[in-house]
Design a protein around this motif. Structure first.
Motif, PDB file in Angstrom:
ATOM      1  N   TRP A 185      55.424  14.139  21.676  1.00 29.50           N
ATOM      2  CA  TRP A 185      55.405  15.620  22.052  1.00 29.50           C
ATOM      3  C   TRP A 185      54.744  16.607  21.174  1.00 29.50           C
ATOM      4  O   TRP A 185      54.847  17.871  20.991  1.00 29.50           O
ATOM      5  CB  TRP A 185      56.962  15.939  22.159  1.00 29.50           C
ATOM      6  CG  TRP A 185      57.899  15.318  23.017  1.00 29.50           C
ATOM      7  CD1 TRP A 185      57.777  15.684  24.483  1.00 29.50           C
ATOM      8  CD2 TRP A 185      58.676  14.157  22.957  1.00 29.50           C
ATOM      9  NE1 TRP A 185      58.410  14.961  25.131  1.00 29.50           N
ATOM     10  CE2 TRP A 185      59.119  13.886  24.345  1.00 29.50           C
ATOM     11  CE3 TRP A 185      58.792  13.256  21.966  1.00 29.50           C
ATOM     12  CZ2 TRP A 185      59.883  12.549  24.558  1.00 29.50           C
ATOM     13  CZ3 TRP A 185      59.612  12.374  22.191  1.00 29.50           C
ATOM     14  CH2 TRP A 185      60.239  11.752  23.269  1.00 29.50           C
ATOM     15  N   ARG A 186      53.829  15.870  20.565  1.00 25.68           N
ATOM     16  CA  ARG A 186      52.994  16.809  19.329  1.00 25.68           C
ATOM     17  C   ARG A 186      52.288  17.766  20.029  1.00 25.68           C
ATOM     18  O   ARG A 186      51.650  17.963  21.011  1.00 25.68           O
ATOM     19  CB  ARG A 186      51.967  15.965  18.710  1.00 25.68           C
ATOM     20  CG  ARG A 186      51.128  16.343  17.762  1.00 25.68           C
ATOM     21  CD  ARG A 186      50.243  15.631  16.975  1.00 25.68           C
ATOM     22  NE  ARG A 186      49.374  16.098  15.873  1.00 25.68           N
ATOM     23  CZ  ARG A 186      48.709  15.449  15.055  1.00 25.68           C
ATOM     24  NH1 ARG A 186      48.435  14.181  15.193  1.00 25.68           N
ATOM     25  NH2 ARG A 186      47.858  15.996  14.169  1.00 25.68           N
ATOM     26  N   PHE A 187      52.362  19.014  19.443  1.00 25.83           N
ATOM     27  CA  PHE A 187      51.969  20.412  19.824  1.00 25.83           C
ATOM     28  C   PHE A 187      52.519  20.689  21.138  1.00 25.83           C
ATOM     29  O   PHE A 187      51.856  21.521  21.996  1.00 25.83           O
ATOM     30  CB  PHE A 187      50.610  20.323  19.756  1.00 25.83           C
ATOM     31  CG  PHE A 187      49.946  20.633  18.345  1.00 25.83           C
ATOM     32  CD1 PHE A 187      49.796  21.845  17.937  1.00 25.83           C
ATOM     33  CD2 PHE A 187      49.430  19.701  17.747  1.00 25.83           C
ATOM     34  CE1 PHE A 187      49.048  21.991  16.600  1.00 25.83           C
ATOM     35  CE2 PHE A 187      48.813  19.619  16.484  1.00 25.83           C
ATOM     36  CZ  PHE A 187      48.658  21.028  16.088  1.00 25.83           C
ATOM     37  N   CYS A 188      53.992  20.413  21.735  1.00 26.94           N
ATOM     38  CA  CYS A 188      54.371  21.135  22.733  1.00 26.94           C
ATOM     39  C   CYS A 188      54.917  22.434  22.003  1.00 26.94           C
ATOM     40  O   CYS A 188      56.292  22.228  21.964  1.00 26.94           O
ATOM     41  CB  CYS A 188      55.593  20.123  23.338  1.00 26.94           C
ATOM     42  SG  CYS A 188      54.794  18.731  24.118  1.00 26.94           S
ATOM     43  N   SER A 189      54.155  23.200  21.953  1.00 23.19           N
ATOM     44  CA  SER A 189      54.612  24.457  21.124  1.00 23.19           C
ATOM     45  C   SER A 189      55.200  25.499  21.777  1.00 23.19           C
ATOM     46  O   SER A 189      55.739  26.605  21.341  1.00 23.19           O
ATOM     47  CB  SER A 189      53.361  25.087  20.643  1.00 23.19           C
ATOM     48  OG  SER A 189      52.310  25.179  21.675  1.00 23.19           O
ATOM     49  N   SER A 190      55.379  25.075  23.135  1.00 22.19           N
ATOM     50  CA  SER A 190      56.375  25.995  24.102  1.00 22.19           C
ATOM     51  C   SER A 190      57.940  25.787  24.361  1.00 22.19           C
ATOM     52  O   SER A 190      58.553  26.513  24.985  1.00 22.19           O
ATOM     53  CB  SER A 190      55.606  26.414  25.382  1.00 22.19           C
ATOM     54  OG  SER A 190      54.401  26.936  25.044  1.00 22.19           O
ATOM     55  N   LEU A 191      57.992  24.201  23.895  1.00 22.46           N
ATOM     56  CA  LEU A 191      59.690  23.899  24.078  1.00 22.46           C
ATOM     57  C   LEU A 191      60.440  24.600  23.237  1.00 22.46           C
ATOM     58  O   LEU A 191      60.154  24.737  21.801  1.00 22.46           O
ATOM     59  CB  LEU A 191      59.543  22.627  23.778  1.00 22.46           C
ATOM     60  CG  LEU A 191      59.102  21.543  24.702  1.00 22.46           C
ATOM     61  CD1 LEU A 191      59.157  20.058  24.182  1.00 22.46           C
ATOM     62  CD2 LEU A 191      59.983  21.668  26.081  1.00 22.46           C
ATOM     63  N   THR A 192      61.416  25.432  23.614  1.00 20.21           N
ATOM     64  CA  THR A 192      62.469  25.842  22.704  1.00 20.21           C
ATOM     65  C   THR A 192      63.763  25.123  22.606  1.00 20.21           C
ATOM     66  O   THR A 192      64.561  25.335  21.476  1.00 20.21           O
ATOM     67  CB  THR A 192      62.855  27.449  23.346  1.00 20.21           C
ATOM     68  OG1 THR A 192      63.352  27.160  24.747  1.00 20.21           O
ATOM     69  CG2 THR A 192      61.792  28.206  23.330  1.00 20.21           C
ATOM     70  N   VAL A 212      57.204  24.977  33.292  1.00 17.77           N
ATOM     71  CA  VAL A 212      55.964  25.229  32.669  1.00 17.77           C
ATOM     72  C   VAL A 212      55.516  26.689  32.777  1.00 17.77           C
ATOM     73  O   VAL A 212      55.843  27.461  33.610  1.00 17.77           O
ATOM     74  CB  VAL A 212      54.776  24.363  33.546  1.00 17.77           C
ATOM     75  CG1 VAL A 212      55.026  23.081  33.390  1.00 17.77           C
ATOM     76  CG2 VAL A 212      54.630  24.991  35.217  1.00 17.77           C
ATOM     77  N   SER A 213      54.585  27.204  32.019  1.00 17.03           N
ATOM     78  CA  SER A 213      53.951  28.399  31.786  1.00 17.03           C
ATOM     79  C   SER A 213      52.504  28.117  31.241  1.00 17.03           C
ATOM     80  O   SER A 213      52.045  27.791  30.473  1.00 17.03           O
ATOM     81  CB  SER A 213      54.643  29.185  30.724  1.00 17.03           C
ATOM     82  OG  SER A 213      53.950  30.614  30.465  1.00 17.03           O
ATOM     83  N   ARG A 263      50.938  19.533  25.126  1.00 17.06           N
ATOM     84  CA  ARG A 263      51.212  19.932  26.613  1.00 17.06           C
ATOM     85  C   ARG A 263      51.922  20.969  26.357  1.00 17.06           C
ATOM     86  O   ARG A 263      53.185  21.232  26.533  1.00 17.06           O
ATOM     87  CB  ARG A 263      52.167  18.894  27.466  1.00 17.06           C
ATOM     88  CG  ARG A 263      51.364  17.853  28.069  1.00 17.06           C
ATOM     89  CD  ARG A 263      50.508  18.141  29.078  1.00 17.06           C
ATOM     90  NE  ARG A 263      49.431  17.107  29.479  1.00 17.06           N
ATOM     91  CZ  ARG A 263      48.611  17.431  30.072  1.00 17.06           C
ATOM     92  NH1 ARG A 263      48.356  18.489  30.628  1.00 17.06           N
ATOM     93  NH2 ARG A 263      47.468  16.138  30.373  1.00 17.06           N
ATOM     94  N   SER A 264      51.196  22.239  25.815  1.00 18.92           N
ATOM     95  CA  SER A 264      51.618  23.514  25.264  1.00 18.92           C
ATOM     96  C   SER A 264      52.128  24.243  26.339  1.00 18.92           C
ATOM     97  O   SER A 264      52.847  25.202  26.416  1.00 18.92           O
ATOM     98  CB  SER A 264      50.890  24.291  24.323  1.00 18.92           C
ATOM     99  OG  SER A 264      49.680  24.488  25.327  1.00 18.92           O
TER     100      SER A 264
END
Lengths: 133, 460
Positions: free
Chosen positions: B228-235, B144-145, B207-208
Motif C-alpha cells: 500500500w506504499r503511497f496510498c496517500s488518500s486512505l484515512t 476512490v477519488s 494508488r493514491s
C-alpha cells in the motif's frame, strides 16, 4: 484464426540511449506516439546502471525490421532516422544480460512473461532509495 | 393522501438505487415476471457519471487507439476499450508497446506489469465514488477519488495480472450494487477472492486514488512488501488477515492520511523495515504482535502525529536505526525490550517532544550515533543505561538535547562502567547542562584515558 502478434519483445534501453531508442521505436512501431515508448529509467543492473524497459507483443516481422535499413514510417515522416539508426546498431537480440553499451532485447514466444525477461536481463527495480514512489 | 405510483418512483429515484430498475423491469413484464439480471450498465441507469470496460464484449475492443482495427482473436493488443456506461469515456493507449493484450478463457486484458496501461481521460469534476476492479487474482470494490485528467488503468503496479472487468462510478455504490457488480464479473471469469494470493508485493502501490480499502481475504499472503506504499488518500484501514505475513517491508509507507491503524495479526512478521514510514497522520498505534520482528529500521519514522507508543514486543529486534526518528509529537516512550538490538543509529533522533526516556536494555548495542540527536526537550535520562553496551560509538548521540546535570553525569558514569577501551570511542553532548565537577568531569577524564574522544556542553 490466430493473432499476428506471435512474439513478445522485452527491450532494455540504457539511460544514455533512451532518446535514440525512442526514435527506433517510432520507426518500428505502429503509432506516432511511439517516441514515448521508453520513459523513466526505472530499472537497474547489478552495477547500478539505469535502464528504461518496455515490453510488447510483436509481429514476426519485428526481427526483420530491426535488422534492415530503416525508413520513416507513414505515421512519423519527420522522425530522426539518424538517431534510430544509432539505436539500431546497439540492438542485441537474445544476447543475455543488459549492459550499458547495448540495447538488449529478449524476443521469444508471446506467452512468455515480461517479468521473467527482466530478471533474465539481470534488471530489477531499485527499492532502497527514500524518495522513489 | 394515497401515495401514487409516480411518487413512489420519485422516492426511489432519489435513493439512486438499482432497486428501482428492478422494480420497473418487473412492472414492465407482460404478465410474466422475469427475474432481474444485473448488468454493470445498470449502475449508470440514471445518467450517473463514470465508465465501464468489459473485455468480454469484443465489439468494444480495438487494436489501435483510433479504433480502426478491431480486436478479433486471443493475443491481439488492445489500444482502445470503449466505455459501456454510456458516458463515452473510452480507455485508450496510443503507444504501441504499452497496449495490454486481449486473452480468452476468461476474456481479459492482460498486463505485462512493465508499461501496459490504458489511459482514461477522466472528465471535469473527476470521479468520487467506487471502483469495482475484477482481475484474474481477485475482485474487490474500492472507494476512490480520481481527479479530472489522465488516469492509468494498469501500469507496473497492479492488483492482478489481467483485467476481467472494471467499473468506475461517480457517486458511491451501495453494498448491494458492489456485490452485484463483483458477482457479475466473477460470473465472467474473474477470480472472486484474493484468498489464494501469496505475494501482494506492490499490489496497490501508488494508488493514491483509493480512499477506502475493502476487507479482502489476504489470509494466504506472506509478502506484503510495498503493498500500500503511497496510498496517500486512505484515512483508515480494515482489519485484514495478515496472519501469514512475514514481510511487511514498506507496506504502508507514506500512507500519510491514515489516522488510525487496526490491530492486525503481524505475529509472523520479521521484516518491518519502513513499514509505517511517514504515516504522518497516525495519532495512535495499536499493540500489534511484533515478537518475530528483527528489522525495525525506519519503521515509524516521520509518524509525526503519534503522541504515545505501545509496549510492543521488540525482543528479537536487531536493527532499530531511525525507527522512531522524527516522531516529533511523542512525549513519552515505553520500556520496550531492545535486548537484541545492535543498531540504534538515529533511533529517536528529532523526537523533539520527548522529555524523559526509559531504562531500555542496550546491552547488545554497538551503534548509538545520533540516537537521541536533537531531542530538544529531553531533560531526564536514566542512570546505568549503558553499563553493558558492546560498542562505543556515541557520536552526536546527545547533541542538541536538554539533559539535566544528573542525567549527563549518569550517562558518562555508565560509559565508564561499560569498560569500553577499544574500537570507536566517541561521545558528544550539547544543550542542557554541563557535567558536574564532582561526578561528570572525573568520568570524562577516565573515558579519555581509555582513548575516548569526549565533547560535552560547557566545553570540559
Amino acid at each position: 484464426m490466430t493473432t499476428e502478434y506471435k512474439q513478445r519483445a522485452t527491450i532494455a534501453s540504457p539511460v544514455t540511449h533512451i532518446a535514440d531508442a525512442n526514435q527506433l521505436a517510432l520507426a518500428l512501431g505502429e503509432s506516432a506516439a511511439d517516441d514515448q515508448t521508453f520513459g523513466a529509467a526505472n530499472y537497474q543492473d547489478a552495477q547500478g546502471n539505469l535502464y528504461s524497459v518496455s515490453s510488447t507483443v510483436a509481429k514476426p516481422i519485428f526481427v526483420q525490421l530491426a535488422g534492415q535499413p530503416l525508413q520513416a514510417p507513414d505515421h512519423a515522416p519527420e522522425m530522426d532516422l539518424e538517431a534510430a539508426t544509432r539505436a539500431q546498431a546497439l540492438v542485441q537480440i537474445n544476447g543475455g544480460i543488459a549492459t550499458p553499451d547495448v540495447i538488449a532485447v529478449i524476443l521469444v514466444d508471446r506467452l512468455e512473461s515480461a517479468q521473467d525477461h527482466i530478471e533474465a536481463m539481470g534488471l530489477s527495480v531499485p527499492q532502497d532509495d527514500l524518495y522513489t514512489p | 393522501m394515497p401515495i401514487s405510483i409516480d411518487n413512489l418512483i420519485n422516492v426511489n429515484f432519489i435513493k439512486g438505487d438499482i432497486d428501482l430498475l428492478r422494480f420497473g423491469l418487473n412492472l414492465g413484464g407482460s404478465g410474466q415476471h422475469k427475474p432481474y439480471i444485473f448488468k454493470p450498465e445498470d449502475l449508470f441507469f440514471l445518467g450517473e457519471q463514470g465508465a465501464y470496460y468489459s473485455p468480454g464484449d469484443l465489439s468494444t475492443l480495438f487494436q489501435d487507439a483510433a479504433g480502426t482495427t478491431p480486436v478479433t482473436v486471443d493475443g491481439d493488443p488492445v489500444g482502445l476499450a470503449v466505455d459501456k456506461s454510456g458516458n463515452a469515456v473510452n480507455a485508450a493507449q496510443s503507444i504501441s508497446a504499452s497496449r495490454p493484450v486481449y486473452n480468452v478463457d476468461p476474456s481479459r486484458l492482460s498486463l505485462d506489469k512493465v508499461d501496459d496501461a490504458l489511459v482514461i481521460t477522466v472528465p471535469t469534476g473527476g470521479w468520487i465514488g467506487t471502483m469495482v476492479l475484477a482481475t484474474n487474482q481477485g475482485t474487490a470494490s474500492y472507494g476512490v477519488s480520481i481527479p479530472a485528467g489522465d488516469y492509468n488503468l494498469g501500469g507496473i503496479y497492479f492488483p492482478g495480472n489481467a483485467i476481467v472487468g472494471v467499473v468506475f462510478r461517480d457517486g458511491a455504490l451501495s453494498a448491494g450494487e458492489k456485490a452485484d457488480a463483483e458477482s457479475y464479473f466473477v460470473g465472467n471469469g474473474a477470480v472472486a477472492s484474493y484468498g489464494t494470493v501469496v505475494t501482494f508485493a506492490s499490489f496497490w502501490r501508488l494508488r493514491s486514488e483509493i480512499t477506502e480499502f475493502p476487507l479482502i481475504d489476504t489470509s494466504s499472503g506472506t509478502d506484503f512488501a510495498l503493498a500500500w506504499r503511497f496510498c496517500s488518500s486512505l484515512t483508515s484501514f480494515p482489519l485484514i488477515d495478515t496472519s501469514s505475513g512475514t514481510n511487511f517491508n514498506r507496506a504502508w509507507y507514506s500512507c500519510s492520511s491514515l489516522t488510525s491503524f487496526p490491530l492486525i495479526d503481524t505475529s509472523s512478521g520479521t521484516n518491518f523495515y519502513r513499514a509505517w514510514y511517514n504515516c504522518s497522520s497516525l495519532t495512535s498505534f495499536p499493540l500489534i504482535d511484533t515478537s518475530s520482528g528483527t528489522d525495525f529500521a525506519l519503521a515509524w519514522r516521520f509518524c509525526s502525529s503519534l503522541t504515545s507508543f505501545p509496549l510492543i514486543d521488540t525482543s528479537n529486534g536487531t536493527n532499530f536505526s531511525y525507527a522512531w526518528a522524527n516522531c516529533t509529537s511523542l512525549t513519552s516512550f515505553p520500556l520496550i525490550d531492545t535486548s537484541s538490538g545492535t543498531n540504534f543509529n538515529r533511533a529517536w533522533a528529532n523526537c523533539t517532544s520527548l522529555t524523559s526516556f526509559p531504562l531500555i536494555d542496550t546491552s547488545s548495542g554497538t551503534d548509538f550515533s545520533y540516537t537521541w540527536y536533537n531531542c530538544t526537550s529531553l531533560t531526564s535520562f536514566p542512570a546505568n543505561a549503558f553499563n553493558n553496551v558492546k560498542g562505543g560509538d556515541f557520536g552526536s548521540a546527545f547533541t542538541n538535547t536538554a539533559l539535566d546535570q544528573t542525567s549527563i553525569d549518569g550517562i558518562l558514569v555508565s560509559l565508564v562502567t561499560s569498560g569500553i577501551a577499544a574500537g570507536t570511542r566517541v561521545f558528544d553532548q550539547t544543550g542542557g547542562s554541563a557535567p558536574s565537577v564532582a561526578t561528570g568531569q572525573p568520568a570524562i577524564d577516565t573515558l579519555r584515558s581509555r582513548g575516548w574522544t569526549v565533547s560535552v556542553e560547557g566545553g570540559y
